[in-house]
Design a protein around this motif. Structure first.
Motif, PDB file in Angstrom:
ATOM      1  N   GLY A 197      11.560 -82.251 -72.760  1.00  0.00           N
ATOM      2  CA  GLY A 197      12.002 -83.623 -72.948  1.00  0.00           C
ATOM      3  C   GLY A 197      12.750 -84.213 -71.779  1.00  0.00           C
ATOM      4  N   ASN A 198      13.044 -83.416 -70.767  1.00  0.00           N
ATOM      5  CA  ASN A 198      13.730 -83.911 -69.571  1.00  0.00           C
ATOM      6  C   ASN A 198      12.699 -84.627 -68.698  1.00  0.00           C
ATOM      7  OD1 ASN A 198      14.802 -84.103 -66.894  1.00  0.00           O
ATOM      8  ND2 ASN A 198      16.276 -82.499 -67.361  1.00  0.00           N
ATOM      9  N   VAL A 199      12.844 -85.946 -68.569  1.00  0.00           N
ATOM     10  CA  VAL A 199      11.823 -86.743 -67.880  1.00  0.00           C
ATOM     11  C   VAL A 199      11.653 -86.341 -66.423  1.00  0.00           C
ATOM     12  CG1 VAL A 199      12.036 -88.726 -69.421  1.00  0.00           C
ATOM     13  CG2 VAL A 199      13.507 -88.592 -67.398  1.00  0.00           C
ATOM     14  N   SER A 200      12.735 -85.938 -65.781  1.00  0.00           N
ATOM     15  CA  SER A 200      12.651 -85.577 -64.367  1.00  0.00           C
ATOM     16  C   SER A 200      11.844 -84.304 -64.155  1.00  0.00           C
ATOM     17  CB  SER A 200      14.048 -85.412 -63.774  1.00  0.00           C
ATOM     18  OG  SER A 200      14.729 -86.640 -63.759  1.00  0.00           O
ATOM     19  N   LEU A 201      12.009 -83.335 -65.042  1.00  0.00           N
ATOM     20  CA  LEU A 201      11.253 -82.092 -64.925  1.00  0.00           C
ATOM     21  C   LEU A 201       9.764 -82.345 -65.161  1.00  0.00           C
ATOM     22  CD1 LEU A 201      13.603 -79.529 -66.714  1.00  0.00           C
ATOM     23  CD2 LEU A 201      13.608 -80.291 -64.328  1.00  0.00           C
ATOM     24  N   GLU A 202       9.472 -83.186 -66.123  1.00  0.00           N
ATOM     25  CA  GLU A 202       8.079 -83.525 -66.389  1.00  0.00           C
ATOM     26  C   GLU A 202       7.456 -84.243 -65.196  1.00  0.00           C
ATOM     27  OE1 GLU A 202       8.455 -85.741 -69.972  1.00  0.00           O
ATOM     28  OE2 GLU A 202       8.744 -83.969 -71.237  1.00  0.00           O
ATOM     29  N   GLN A 203       8.234 -85.106 -64.538  1.00  0.00           N
ATOM     30  CA  GLN A 203       7.739 -85.821 -63.362  1.00  0.00           C
ATOM     31  C   GLN A 203       7.465 -84.861 -62.205  1.00  0.00           C
ATOM     32  OE1 GLN A 203      10.939 -88.607 -62.829  1.00  0.00           O
ATOM     33  NE2 GLN A 203      10.012 -90.161 -64.150  1.00  0.00           N
ATOM     34  N   ARG A 204       8.283 -83.840 -62.076  1.00  0.00           N
ATOM     35  CA  ARG A 204       8.065 -82.861 -61.007  1.00  0.00           C
ATOM     36  C   ARG A 204       6.720 -82.162 -61.184  1.00  0.00           C
ATOM     37  NH1 ARG A 204      13.997 -79.842 -60.389  1.00  0.00           N
ATOM     38  NH2 ARG A 204      15.133 -81.688 -59.695  1.00  0.00           N
ATOM     39  N   CYS A 205       6.462 -81.668 -62.389  1.00  0.00           N
ATOM     40  CA  CYS A 205       5.197 -80.975 -62.638  1.00  0.00           C
ATOM     41  C   CYS A 205       4.018 -81.924 -62.491  1.00  0.00           C
ATOM     42  CB  CYS A 205       5.206 -80.343 -64.026  1.00  0.00           C
ATOM     43  SG  CYS A 205       6.245 -78.868 -64.153  1.00  0.00           S
ATOM     44  N   ALA A 206       4.179 -83.165 -62.935  1.00  0.00           N
ATOM     45  CA  ALA A 206       3.110 -84.151 -62.794  1.00  0.00           C
ATOM     46  C   ALA A 206       2.830 -84.429 -61.324  1.00  0.00           C
ATOM     47  CB  ALA A 206       3.486 -85.440 -63.522  1.00  0.00           C
ATOM     48  N   GLY A 207       3.879 -84.468 -60.500  1.00  0.00           N
ATOM     49  CA  GLY A 207       3.708 -84.681 -59.065  1.00  0.00           C
ATOM     50  C   GLY A 207       2.968 -83.528 -58.412  1.00  0.00           C
ATOM     51  N   THR A 217      23.858 -88.786 -65.859  1.00  0.00           N
ATOM     52  CA  THR A 217      22.456 -88.436 -65.658  1.00  0.00           C
ATOM     53  C   THR A 217      21.627 -89.022 -66.795  1.00  0.00           C
ATOM     54  OG1 THR A 217      22.722 -86.357 -66.876  1.00  0.00           O
ATOM     55  CG2 THR A 217      23.050 -86.288 -64.483  1.00  0.00           C
ATOM     56  N   LEU A 218      20.352 -89.305 -66.491  1.00  0.00           N
ATOM     57  CA  LEU A 218      19.461 -89.900 -67.490  1.00  0.00           C
ATOM     58  C   LEU A 218      18.261 -88.997 -67.735  1.00  0.00           C
ATOM     59  CD1 LEU A 218      19.476 -93.637 -66.289  1.00  0.00           C
ATOM     60  CD2 LEU A 218      20.879 -92.589 -68.083  1.00  0.00           C
ATOM     61  N   ALA A 219      18.530 -87.733 -68.053  1.00  0.00           N
ATOM     62  CA  ALA A 219      17.442 -86.795 -68.320  1.00  0.00           C
ATOM     63  C   ALA A 219      16.659 -87.202 -69.563  1.00  0.00           C
ATOM     64  CB  ALA A 219      17.997 -85.385 -68.489  1.00  0.00           C
ATOM     65  N   LYS A 220      17.382 -87.703 -70.556  1.00  0.00           N
ATOM     66  CA  LYS A 220      16.766 -88.213 -71.781  1.00  0.00           C
ATOM     67  C   LYS A 220      17.283 -89.639 -71.974  1.00  0.00           C
ATOM     68  CE  LYS A 220      16.399 -83.505 -73.425  1.00  0.00           C
ATOM     69  NZ  LYS A 220      16.926 -82.426 -74.283  1.00  0.00           N
ATOM     70  N   PRO A 221      16.685 -90.566 -71.256  1.00  0.00           N
ATOM     71  CA  PRO A 221      17.265 -91.895 -71.066  1.00  0.00           C
ATOM     72  C   PRO A 221      17.502 -92.714 -72.326  1.00  0.00           C
ATOM     73  CG  PRO A 221      15.014 -91.805 -70.222  1.00  0.00           C
ATOM     74  CD  PRO A 221      15.429 -90.404 -70.507  1.00  0.00           C
ATOM     75  N   GLU A 222      16.598 -92.671 -73.283  1.00  0.00           N
ATOM     76  CA  GLU A 222      16.746 -93.544 -74.448  1.00  0.00           C
ATOM     77  C   GLU A 222      18.041 -93.265 -75.212  1.00  0.00           C
ATOM     78  OE1 GLU A 222      15.289 -96.307 -75.373  1.00  0.00           O
ATOM     79  OE2 GLU A 222      14.181 -96.119 -73.498  1.00  0.00           O
TER      80      GLU A 222
END
Length: 332
Positions: free
Chosen positions: A182-192, A111-116
Motif C-alpha cells: 500500500g505504500n505508493v512510493s514503493l509501488e512506483q519504484r517497482c513500476a519504474g 511523509t505521504l506513503a498512504k496519502p488519502e
C-alpha cells in the motif's frame, strides 16, 4: 556514483548545501531534540521554533535514523525544537499529525506513503495556519494537500534508473521486493523498474518489519523460480535479508537495493550487493527543517514550491572509499 539526468542539476546544488551544513524508529513516541546551536558553530539568533516530523517508519527501519540525523543538525543550527514520531499504520500516522496540530507547533514535516489517510488532517493543519513540508513519499500529492513543497526523489525515475542499470548488467529476470503493502512510493519504484528494464519483473510482497518472515518469503521465491538473476529490494534492511536468502538457497541472483547505509556500503565492498540507489535521506531531514525555518523567518520557499530532488544516484563498489566515513557516522 551516477546521478539520473532528471535529478542531476538539483542534486549538485544540494550537495553544496550539505557541505555548508557540516556536511529509528521510536515506536510512535515523540523524539525531542532540545539542544541549541550545534555542529561546531553558533545557532542563529531567531525566535525559537517548534517543528514536528511524522513518518510512516516501521520498527527497525534504519533509513529514518539518517533522516532524523539531518533534521536534528538543521534544528541545532536554526534554534528549533525538533519533535519526531512515527507509525507504520496510516491511521496512526494521521493521529500523530493531529496531535501536533493540537499542540500548535510552528511547522510539520510529513511523509505521504498512504496519502488519502493524510488528506483531512493536513487540511486541518492548513486551516490553523501551520505550514507543512512533505518528504520522501507521495510527492505528487504534496501540492494538492497544501504543502509548501516536497523534498525527496522522483520514485518512478529512480525505478527506471534501476531498470537501466539491470540492462547494463545483462540481467533478464528481476524480483522486486515490496516490504510495505500500500505504500505508493514503493509501488512506483517497482513500476519504474518494469517500465525501463528489458527483461521481466515480478513483484513480491513481504512483511518488512518481520525479518525472519521476509527472509523466508524471499528464500521460497528464489527456490521456486531458479531463473531469477536479480533481486531488487526497496530498502537497505531488506537487502540484508535477501543476501541471506541467496546464501540459503544457493541462488546466483545479484542483490541490488534502493537506499544506502553503513551495512549496504560494507556489502557493496564485499560484492554481496551489486549496486544501490541513494536518495540522500540526510538531505530530506535537513532541508525540510531548514525550509520551515526559512519560511517562518523570511517567507522563503525552496524550489519555488516545486519538488526539490535529492536523488536518485546509482552507487557501486567504486564509490565505497568516499562514502564509508559518511555512512559510518550516519549521515549517508
Amino acid at each position: 556514483m551516477r546521478t539520473s539526468r532528471t535529478a542531476r542539476g538539483v542534486v549538485g546544488c544540494l550537495a553544496v548545501i550539505a557541505l555548508v551544513a557540516g556536511c529509528s524508529s521510536s515506536g510512535g513516541k515523540d523524539d525531542e531534540d532540545t539542544s541549541g546551536g550545534g555542529g561546531g558553530g553558533t545557532g542563529v539568533n531567531t525566535p525559537r521554533l517548534k517543528i514536528a516530523m511524522v513518518t510512516h517508519s516501521g520498527e527497525g527501519d534504519t533509513f529514518w535514523d539518517i533522516v532524523r540525523s539531518g533534521a536534528k543538525q538543521a534544528a541545532r543550527k536554526d534554534n528549533v525544537q525538533f519533535l519526531y514520531a512515527n507509525d507504520k499504520e496510516a491511521k496512526g500516522q494521521a493521529e500523530l499529525v493531529q496531535s501536533f496540530v493540537d499542540k500548535k507547533v510552528d511547522g510539520i514535516i510529513v511523509t505521504l506513503a498512504k496519502p488519502e489517510a493524510m488528506r483531512s488532517v493536513l487540511a486541518k493543519a492548513k486551516a490553523t495556519g501551520i505550514p507543512v513540508v512533505t518528504i520522501n513519499s507521495g510527492g505528487e500529492f504534496s501540492e494538492e494537500f497544501g504543502a509548501l513543497s516536497h523534498i525527496g526523489q522522483d520514485e518512478s525515475v529512480a525505478g527506471e534508473a534501476v531498470g537501466d542499470e539491470l540492462d547494463k548488467r545483462g540481467r533478464k529476470k528481476a524480483l522486486c521486493v515490496i516490504h510495505e503493502q500500500g505504500n505508493v512510493s514503493l509501488e512506483q519504484r517497482c513500476a519504474g523498474v518494469k517500465k525501463s528494464f528489458g527483461g521481466s519483473v515480478e513483484n513480491l510482497n513481504v512483511e518488512g518489519t518481520n525479518a525472519p518472515a521476509s527472509q523466508s518469503s524471499i528464500s521460497a521465491k528464489l527456490q521456486a523460480t531458479k531463473d531469477i538473476d536479480a533481486v531488487v529490494t526497496l530498502g537497505a534492511p531488506i537487502a540484508a535479508y535477501s543476501v541471506k536468502a541467496k546464501e540459503d538457497t544457493g541462488s546466483k541472483a545479484e542483490i541490488d537495493t534502493f537506499d544506502l547505509n553503513a551495512e549496504v556500503v560494507k556489502r557493496l565492498k564485499a560484492k554481496e550487493v551489486g549496486f544501490a540507489v541513494d536518495q540522500q535521506p540526510y538531505l530530506q531531514g535537513y532541508l525540510s527543517v531548514d525550509e520551515l525555518w526559512l519560511y517562518k523567518t523570511n517567507a522563503n520557499v525552496l524550489g519555488g514550491g516545486k519538488p526539490v530532488l535529492t536523488g536518485p544516484a546509482v552507487v557501486t563498489a567504486k564509490d565505497v572509499p568516499k562514502l564509508e566515513k559518511y555512512t559510518a557516522r550516519g549521515t549517508r
